[in-house]
Write a protein that holds these residues in place. Structure first.
Motif, short mmCIF file in Angstrom:
data_model
loop_
_atom_site.label_atom_id
_atom_site.label_comp_id
_atom_site.label_asym_id
_atom_site.label_seq_id
_atom_site.Cartn_x
_atom_site.Cartn_y
_atom_site.Cartn_z
N ALA A 133 8.97 11.59 -35.84
CA ALA A 133 7.60 12.06 -35.60
C ALA A 133 7.26 12.08 -34.12
O ALA A 133 6.62 13.02 -33.63
N SER A 134 7.66 11.06 -33.39
CA SER A 134 7.36 11.01 -31.95
C SER A 134 8.04 12.17 -31.22
O SER A 134 7.44 12.81 -30.35
N ARG A 137 6.23 15.47 -32.05
CA ARG A 137 4.96 15.63 -31.33
C ARG A 137 5.20 15.98 -29.87
O ARG A 137 4.49 16.82 -29.29
N TRP A 138 6.20 15.37 -29.26
CA TRP A 138 6.57 15.73 -27.89
C TRP A 138 7.02 17.19 -27.83
O TRP A 138 6.62 17.95 -26.93
N ALA A 140 6.20 19.63 -29.81
CA ALA A 140 5.04 20.50 -29.99
C ALA A 140 4.30 20.70 -28.67
O ALA A 140 3.87 21.82 -28.34
N ARG A 141 4.18 19.62 -27.89
CA ARG A 141 3.51 19.75 -26.59
C ARG A 141 4.32 20.64 -25.64
O ARG A 141 3.76 21.44 -24.90
N ALA A 167 4.41 15.79 -39.19
CA ALA A 167 4.38 15.40 -37.77
C ALA A 167 3.81 16.50 -36.89
O ALA A 167 3.28 16.23 -35.81
N LEU A 168 3.93 17.75 -37.33
CA LEU A 168 3.54 18.89 -36.49
C LEU A 168 2.13 19.38 -36.78
O LEU A 168 1.74 20.46 -36.28
N GLN A 169 1.35 18.64 -37.53
CA GLN A 169 -0.03 19.04 -37.79
C GLN A 169 -0.78 19.21 -36.48
O GLN A 169 -0.73 18.36 -35.60
N ALA A 171 -0.17 21.48 -34.20
CA ALA A 171 0.61 22.19 -33.18
C ALA A 171 0.18 23.66 -33.14
O ALA A 171 -0.11 24.27 -34.17
#
Length: 431
Positions: A133-134, A137-138, A140-141, A167-169, A171
C-alpha cells in the motif's frame, strides 16, 4: 516508430561529481577525495596505480558490443526491448541502453522503482504484482505529478487487484496493468488461462486500474537449451498467445496491447512467438532481457541464444564484460591456492568463477588447468592443475557467471578500455 523512454541525463552526468572515498572497495588510495571525473582524468591503471583486490571490473568495449548487437537484433525481429535493470541497477548503463533504442526499463520492486524515478526514467515496467500500500500510494503521487511518466505492472490474482484498488483510492490516474500468466513449476503468474481471465475481468472492474496487456516469464521453466527444455518454453509461449487472443476485446487501449515476456536465456523463442501474426490485435511485442549487457562466462554463455552455442545466425555472439581479479594469498599445498575473493565479492549461484588469466611480474598470460572448487565469504579455493605455475602474490583473472548477482556486491565498478588495464569509466550502482 516506437518512442524510446527518457532519462534525466543531467542526473546521470552528476554521478561524475561524486567523490571517491572509503565506501568504494578496491579503489586506490591515490584517488580518495577526487571526484569521479577527476579520477578518470588521470586514466588510472588497474595494476600500477594502487587498486587493491579483490576487484570486479567491466570491459567497456564488450558492453558496447553487446548493446549494439542486441539493439540490431531486436530491430531486425520487430520487437522492442525493456531490459531488466535489476541486473545492474546502474543509471549510466540504463542511459546507454536507452541510447541504443530501448523502449522502457524493467524493475522488480518498489525500491528499485524509486531509483529509476530519481534518475527520471520515463517509462517503466514492474515485473511483479505490486500490492504494498505504501508503494502504491507513492506511485500514485509520481503518476499524478508527472503526466509524461508511463508505468505498468503485473496482476496475477483477484486478491492482488483488490489490494491495489484499495490502496489507490483517490489517485488521479489509473495504474496500467498486464495480466501475468504463469505455469506449474514456474514463478509468479496465474496458473491457467481461466484464472488469468478472471484476474483480467477484476482489473477491468477496478476504477483504479487499466488493463493494457499480457505478461509472463519463461526463464523459470527451463534451465538448459535441450530440446525438451525448449519445447516446454514454446508450450508456455503458445499459452500466452492463447490468453492474449481470449482477452482481445477486454484491453482498454486497443491501439497498443502490450505483450511482454522474456529473460536472457530464451529470447529467440520469445521473439518468434511474439512476432507471429496477431490478427486484429495491435500487439506491441516487448522483450525484457537484461543480462545481455555484460553476458557472462558461465550460465548465459552456455544457454544464451547468442552464447557459445548460438541458436541465432547472422548475428555476432555476445562477449563477456565481467572479470574479477584476486590475489593468491596462500598456497598451503602444492595443488591448492587460496584467492582473496569470496561470496561477498562475486557470483556463485549459477556456477563458480572461472580462472582465465594469471598476472605475475612478467605480465599477464592465459591460465589453464586450474579450477575454483569452492568459495567462502572472503576466500576462493583454487585447485592447481598439472603444469600450472601459481605462486603466492600472483593475480588471477576470473570469468564470472550470472551477472545479476555480481553488481549488487559493488557500488563503484571500474570499466576498462581495450587494453584491459586502463580505467575509462566508473559505473555507480544502487542496490
Amino acid at each position: 516508430m516506437v518512442e524510446v523512454a527518457g532519462i534525466n541525463r543531467d542526473a546521470v552526468d552528476r554521478l561524475r561529481e561524486e567523490r571517491i572515498d572509503w565506501r568504494f572497495k578496491g579503489l586506490p588510495d591515490g584517488l580518495q577525495g577526487k571526484t569521479v571525473a577527476e579520477a578518470l582524468a588521470t586514466r588510472p591503471n588497474l595494476f600500477s596505480d594502487g587498486f587493491v583486490g579483490p576487484l570486479v571490473v567491466l570491459d567497456n568495449d564488450a558492453i558496447e558490443h553487446n548493446l549494439s548487437t542486441m539493439s540490431r537484433w531486436c530491430e531486425s525481429k520487430g520487437v522492442v526491448l525493456a531490459p531488466h535493470g535489476k541486473t545492474t541497477m546502474a543509471p549510466q548503463l540504463f542511459q546507454r541502453q536507452l541510447d541504443h533504442g530501448c523502449w522502457a526499463i524493467t524493475t522488480a520492486n518498489a525500491s528499485q522503482l524509486r531509483v529509476y524515478r530519481a534518475f527520471g526514467v520515463s517509462r517503466i515496467l514492474l515485473a511483479n504484482q505490486l500490492v504494498d500500500a505504501s508503494a502504491l500510494r507513492w506511485l500514485a503521487r509520481e503518476l499524478d505529478d508527472d503526466p509524461d511518466f508511463e508505468f505498468s505492472c503485473w496482476v496475477d490474482s483477484v486478491r492482488g487487484v483488490e489490494l491495489m484498488t484499495e490502496a489507490l483510492q483517490g489517485a488521479k490516474r489509473p495504474v496500467d496493468v498486464t495480466v501475468e500468466l504463469g505455469a506449474h513449476g514456474g514463478r509468479t503468474g496465474a496458473r491457467d488461462i481461466p484464472t488469468a481471465i478472471a484476474v483480467a475481468e477484476a482489473a477491468l472492474a477496478s476504477p483504479a486500474l487499466r488493463l493494457v496487456g499480457v505478461s509472463g516469464y519463461e526463464g523459470a521453466l527451463a534451465h538448459d537449451a535441450s530440446e525438451p527444455a525448449l519445447a516446454k518454453v514454446d508450450s508456455y509461449l503458445a499459452a500466452v498467445r492463447e490468453l492474449t487472443a481470449a482477452l482481445k476485446d477486454k484491453f482498454e487501449d486497443h491501439d497498443r496491447v502490450i505483450v511482454t515476456i522474456g529473460g536472457s536465456a530464451y529470447f529467440d523463442h520469445v521473439a518468434d512467438a511474439l512476432t507471429q501474426p496477431w490478427g486484429d490485435i495491435n500487439v506491441l511485442p516487448v522483450l525484457r532481457s537484461g543480462a545481455y549487457v555484460t553476458h557472462d562466462d558461465g550460465f548465459y554463455r552456455g544457454i544464451s541464444p547468442l552464447g557459445e552455442h548460438a541458436r541465432i545466425s547472422g548475428s555476432p555472439a555476445f562477449r563477456s564484460a565481467l572479470r574479477a581479479w584476486a590475489q593468491v594469498t596462500s598456497k598451503p599445498e602444492d595443488n591448492l591456492a587460496l584467492l582473496t575473493i569470496g561470496k561477498r565479492d562475486a557470483s556463485f549461484d549459477e556456477g563458480l568463477p572461472e580462472p582465465q588469466l594469471i598476472r605475475t611480474a612478467d605480465g599477464t598470460k592465459p591460465l589453464s588447468g586450474c579450477t575454483v572448487t569452492a568459495m567462502n565469504d572472503q576466500h576462493s579455493f583454487l585447485t592447481i592443475g598439472e603444469g600450472a605455475d601459481v605462486q603466492v602474490g600472483d593475480w588471477v583473472g576470473l570469468g564470472l557467471s550470472h551477472p545479476c548477482t555480481v553488481f549488487d556486491k559493488w557500488q563503484l565498478l571500474p570499466a576498462v578500455g581495450a587494453d584491459g588495464e586502463t580505467v575509462v569509466d566508473f559505473i555507480r550502482t544502487y542496490f
